[in-house]
Design a protein around this motif. Structure first.
Motif, mmCIF file in Angstrom:
data_model
loop_
_atom_site.group_PDB
_atom_site.id
_atom_site.type_symbol
_atom_site.label_atom_id
_atom_site.label_comp_id
_atom_site.label_asym_id
_atom_site.label_seq_id
_atom_site.Cartn_x
_atom_site.Cartn_y
_atom_site.Cartn_z
ATOM 1 N N TYR A 12 0.850 -1.189 0.000
ATOM 2 C CA TYR A 12 0.000 0.000 0.000
ATOM 3 C C TYR A 12 0.881 1.233 0.000
ATOM 4 O O TYR A 12 1.849 1.313 0.770
ATOM 5 C CB TYR A 12 -0.903 0.029 1.235
ATOM 6 C CG TYR A 12 -1.982 -1.025 1.216
ATOM 7 C CD1 TYR A 12 -3.179 -0.808 0.556
ATOM 8 C CD2 TYR A 12 -1.796 -2.250 1.848
ATOM 9 C CE1 TYR A 12 -4.169 -1.781 0.524
ATOM 10 C CE2 TYR A 12 -2.776 -3.226 1.829
ATOM 11 C CZ TYR A 12 -3.957 -2.981 1.170
ATOM 12 O OH TYR A 12 -4.933 -3.943 1.148
ATOM 13 N N ALA A 13 0.539 2.196 -0.829
ATOM 14 C CA ALA A 13 1.274 3.459 -0.878
ATOM 15 C C ALA A 13 0.712 4.374 0.203
ATOM 16 O O ALA A 13 -0.262 5.090 -0.018
ATOM 17 C CB ALA A 13 1.153 4.100 -2.255
ATOM 18 N N LEU A 14 1.307 4.329 1.389
ATOM 19 C CA LEU A 14 0.863 5.139 2.521
ATOM 20 C C LEU A 14 1.939 6.157 2.861
ATOM 21 O O LEU A 14 3.132 5.851 2.773
ATOM 22 C CB LEU A 14 0.623 4.260 3.749
ATOM 23 C CG LEU A 14 -0.414 3.150 3.636
ATOM 24 C CD1 LEU A 14 -0.379 2.265 4.891
ATOM 25 C CD2 LEU A 14 -1.794 3.750 3.456
ATOM 26 N N ASP A 15 1.516 7.350 3.280
ATOM 27 C CA ASP A 15 2.508 8.293 3.784
ATOM 28 C C ASP A 15 2.866 7.893 5.217
ATOM 29 O O ASP A 15 2.275 6.985 5.800
ATOM 30 C CB ASP A 15 2.017 9.737 3.686
ATOM 31 C CG ASP A 15 0.802 10.037 4.558
ATOM 32 O OD1 ASP A 15 0.578 9.343 5.577
ATOM 33 O OD2 ASP A 15 0.070 10.990 4.229
ATOM 34 N N ARG A 16 3.831 8.554 5.790
ATOM 35 C CA ARG A 16 4.344 8.188 7.119
ATOM 36 C C ARG A 16 3.241 8.215 8.178
ATOM 37 O O ARG A 16 3.146 7.313 9.017
ATOM 38 C CB ARG A 16 5.491 9.131 7.488
ATOM 39 C CG ARG A 16 5.949 9.072 8.923
ATOM 40 C CD ARG A 16 6.772 7.863 9.222
ATOM 41 N NE ARG A 16 7.049 7.837 10.662
ATOM 42 C CZ ARG A 16 7.570 6.835 11.281
ATOM 43 N NH1 ARG A 16 7.903 5.749 10.625
ATOM 44 N NH2 ARG A 16 7.793 6.867 12.569
ATOM 45 N N ASP A 17 2.400 9.247 8.151
ATOM 46 C CA ASP A 17 1.364 9.368 9.172
ATOM 47 C C ASP A 17 0.298 8.289 9.030
ATOM 48 O O ASP A 17 -0.106 7.674 10.022
ATOM 49 C CB ASP A 17 0.725 10.762 9.127
ATOM 50 C CG ASP A 17 1.693 11.844 9.577
ATOM 51 O OD1 ASP A 17 2.558 11.565 10.434
ATOM 52 O OD2 ASP A 17 1.592 12.979 9.075
#
Length: 142
Positions: free
Chosen positions: A84-89
């Motif tokens: 999954y392309a998730l940002d850090r938060d």
């Protein structure tokens, strides 16, 4: 190694990194030994959840740190994972949410996890000053 179909893909163990600042400890105890034995006989039944690490061909583990550790101990070289392309938060929130159900969590781990989630929610611009319901469900008042 893009995963747009949301089906597990096999990722080499050496390309997997633990989530930076992961609040939960991975212990070599009886439960881990049981997990290792299970993986040796049945394989990994639930894929890890990972996110791509920018500008590399490596991945950060969001969910499945214990399975990764057990697989390494069992000599497994590739692990099924959902990418999954998730940002850090968003990844930090997912790390906390995917681990809080576990049976044996130290109070210090739980506290650090809630702080990690609260900080991530602040970065995302969600208000936490009105209610802490996003962080922990409130208890009914008597």
């Amino acid at each position: 190694m893009k995963n747009t179909m949301k089906k597990p893909v096999a990722i080499p163990v050496e390309k997997l990194r633990p989530f930076a600042g992961h609040p939960f400890k991975v212990r070599d105890d009886d439960e881990m030994n049981t997990l290792i034995e299970s993986i040796q006989t049945q394989g990994i039944l639930s894929p890890l959840i990972v996110r791509p690490i920018e500008n590399t061909d490596e991945y950060e583990v969001i969910s499945g740190h214990r399975r990764l550790h057990a697989a390494q101990k069992a000599g497994i070289t590739e692990i099924p994972a959902l990418i999954y392309a998730l940002d850090r938060d968003a990844a930090a929130i997912a790390v906390v949410d995917s681990n809080l159900y576990r049976e044996h969590i130290l109070p210090s781990e739980k506290a650090f996890a809630y702080k990690l989630k609260a900080d991530a929610l602040k970065h995302q611009g969600q208000r936490t000053d009105i209610t802490s319901e996003q962080i922990a469900p409130s208890c009914p008042r008597r």
